[in-house]
Design an enzyme around this catalytic site. Structure first.
Site, PDB file in Angstrom:
ATOM      1  N   TYR A 108       0.815  -1.213   0.000  1.00  0.00           N
ATOM      2  CA  TYR A 108       0.000   0.000   0.000  1.00  0.00           C
ATOM      3  C   TYR A 108       0.851   1.266   0.000  1.00  0.00           C
ATOM      4  O   TYR A 108       0.500   2.271  -0.632  1.00  0.00           O
ATOM      5  CB  TYR A 108      -0.941   0.010   1.207  1.00  0.00           C
ATOM      6  CG  TYR A 108      -2.195  -0.794   0.998  1.00  0.00           C
ATOM      7  CD1 TYR A 108      -3.070  -0.488  -0.048  1.00  0.00           C
ATOM      8  CD2 TYR A 108      -2.519  -1.854   1.832  1.00  0.00           C
ATOM      9  CE1 TYR A 108      -4.225  -1.227  -0.251  1.00  0.00           C
ATOM     10  CE2 TYR A 108      -3.675  -2.598   1.639  1.00  0.00           C
ATOM     11  CZ  TYR A 108      -4.524  -2.281   0.592  1.00  0.00           C
ATOM     12  OH  TYR A 108      -5.669  -3.011   0.389  1.00  0.00           O
ATOM     13  N   GLU A 202       4.572 -29.510  16.212  1.00  0.00           N
ATOM     14  CA  GLU A 202       3.729 -29.033  15.109  1.00  0.00           C
ATOM     15  C   GLU A 202       2.468 -28.318  15.575  1.00  0.00           C
ATOM     16  O   GLU A 202       2.134 -27.247  15.074  1.00  0.00           O
ATOM     17  CB  GLU A 202       3.339 -30.196  14.202  1.00  0.00           C
ATOM     18  CG  GLU A 202       2.380 -29.794  13.085  1.00  0.00           C
ATOM     19  CD  GLU A 202       1.875 -30.962  12.265  1.00  0.00           C
ATOM     20  OE1 GLU A 202       0.960 -30.746  11.458  1.00  0.00           O
ATOM     21  OE2 GLU A 202       2.377 -32.092  12.421  1.00  0.00           O
ATOM     22  N   ASP A 254       2.841 -34.610  13.442  1.00  0.00           N
ATOM     23  CA  ASP A 254       1.934 -35.704  13.106  1.00  0.00           C
ATOM     24  C   ASP A 254       2.654 -36.691  12.198  1.00  0.00           C
ATOM     25  O   ASP A 254       3.576 -36.311  11.455  1.00  0.00           O
ATOM     26  CB  ASP A 254       0.698 -35.176  12.370  1.00  0.00           C
ATOM     27  CG  ASP A 254      -0.277 -34.446  13.286  1.00  0.00           C
ATOM     28  OD1 ASP A 254      -0.243 -34.681  14.505  1.00  0.00           O
ATOM     29  OD2 ASP A 254      -1.085 -33.649  12.764  1.00  0.00           O
TER      30      ASP A 254
END
Length: 382
Positions: A108, A202, A254
């Site tokens: 911006y 995680e 995981d």
């Protein structure tokens, strides 16, 4: 296996003057070429899989040496050339003034209509972000060293003292939520470290479980919660804790292709950010779990989840988790025999195992048995 702090391998000291010099040297080059009547150009290291390779010696995913040349007097290049100079000037101002801007703010702040035309400098952030990445590769500095930041994600908890500007605090005394890792960690200092290793986790839910069970205090470790794929700030922090402070890194995700890829990016770097592997990756990191072996070892067969997608031997396959597993099987950095075995078992069994599945044994099982036992016995994957 006793984890303990080692001798530091490097010392990082952020010097804004070096960043300014690189910006100014490039700007002077462009100016001199223009003054001498030449066609000014930038050489930009090429992005993409065809310019990425795995360096066996450094054990990192690296960017190759292919370059694309961007000319000022070329209709196809002129817009990006202009955008590059605009952002260079903006970054110089940020670094000189000691201010930081987000990627969105950088977009911006530099979006305006070119005088005398109906052309905007930037139409969308998808134009400014790649230019900032180009500058990282051209200058050999991190975006964060150019004072451009991204949203913060991830947090740490453990007995280390952090100095952040004028503030100094212990990351184990900020409540169970720990200390949120900022988008840039270049200015962070560690006056006092009282932990033996770093456990990278995680999921926030698992990190919270370990904190509630007093794991960081009992095992004398620092918890780093990535909250999914590790952000650049988190990866850089892990790198600095290992190389500058000598802390061993253990990763806990995981047991699925996405968790294993999270580990891969922490250890080897990533394809998209191959040009930053030397500053973001930690090739000495080790993996504690979850693994396919854990399913049998801890009798977790009833709490596995099916892989998502179509298997390779079915019509339309492979897709989803199966496709990702096959990709990982073929990556050079997953060729270790133990990792090949894990990936092939996941394909064969068609299952995944989450960290939270350990709660099937008991809430405290992960903190009092699973992690201490595996780390103590050295049951870690490379």
């Amino acid at each position: 296996m006793k984890l303990k702090r080692q001798k530091p391998k490097e010392k990082f000291s952020y010097d804004p003057q070096k960043v300014l010099k690189k910006l100014e040297d490039l700007a002077w080059k462009i100016l001199e070429e223009a003054k001498s009547g030449k066609n000014p150009y930038f050489d930009v290291p090429t992005r993409g899989l065809n310019n990425v390779y795995f360096d066996e010696e450094s054990r990192l995913i690296r960017l190759g040496d292919r370059l694309s040349r961007r000319y000022f007097l070329n209709v196809a290049h002129a817009r990006k050339f202009m955008q590059t100079l605009i952002l260079m000037a903006y970054i110089k101002r940020l670094v000189s003034e000691g201010k930081h801007a987000s990627l969105r703010e950088a977009y911006y702040a530099n979006k305006h209509t070119v005088p005398g035309t109906r052309e905007n400098t930037f139409e969308d952030q998808s134009e400014s972000d790649p230019i900032i990445e180009d500058l990282e590769r051209m200058l050999g500095v991190l975006r964060e060293e150019m004072h451009i930041t991204a949203d913060r994600r991830g947090y740490i908890y453990g007995d280390i003292v952090i100095k952040d500007g004028e503030d100094e605090f212990n990351a184990s005394k900020l409540g169970t939520g720990g200390w949120a890792v900022p988008g840039t960690v270049e200015h962070i200092q560690f006056p006092e470290i009282n932990v033996d290793y770093v456990l990278v986790v995680e999921t926030a839910a698992m990190a919270d479980r370990l904190i509630e069970e007093k794991y960081p205090k009992r095992e004398n470790c620092l918890i780093v919660a990535t909250q999914g794929q590790a952000s650049r700030g988190v990866r850089r922090l892990i790198h600095r804790l290992h190389y500058e402070e000598g802390l061993p890194i253990i990763v806990f995700t995981d047991g699925d292709p996405y968790g294993w890829y999270i580990y891969s990016t922490i250890k080897r770097g990533s394809i998209n950010l191959a040009y930053l592997s030397e500053k973001l990756a930690t090739p000495d990191a080790k993996f504690v779990g979850m693994t396919m072996d854990d399913i049998k070892e801890y009798n977790l067969e009833n709490v596995t989840e099916k892989l998502k997608g179509i298997p390779p031997d079915k019509k339309g396959g492979p897709t989803g988790d199966y496709k990702r597993l096959i990709e990982e099987l073929n990556y050079p950095w997953f060729q270790d025999k133990e990792w090949q075995r894990q990936l092939k078992l996941a394909l064969k069994w068609g299952v995944r195992i989450e960290q939270q599945a350990l709660a099937n044994k008991s809430l405290e099982f992960v903190a009092k048995e699973y992690l201490p036992e595996k780390i103590r016995e050295g049951k870690l994957l490379p």
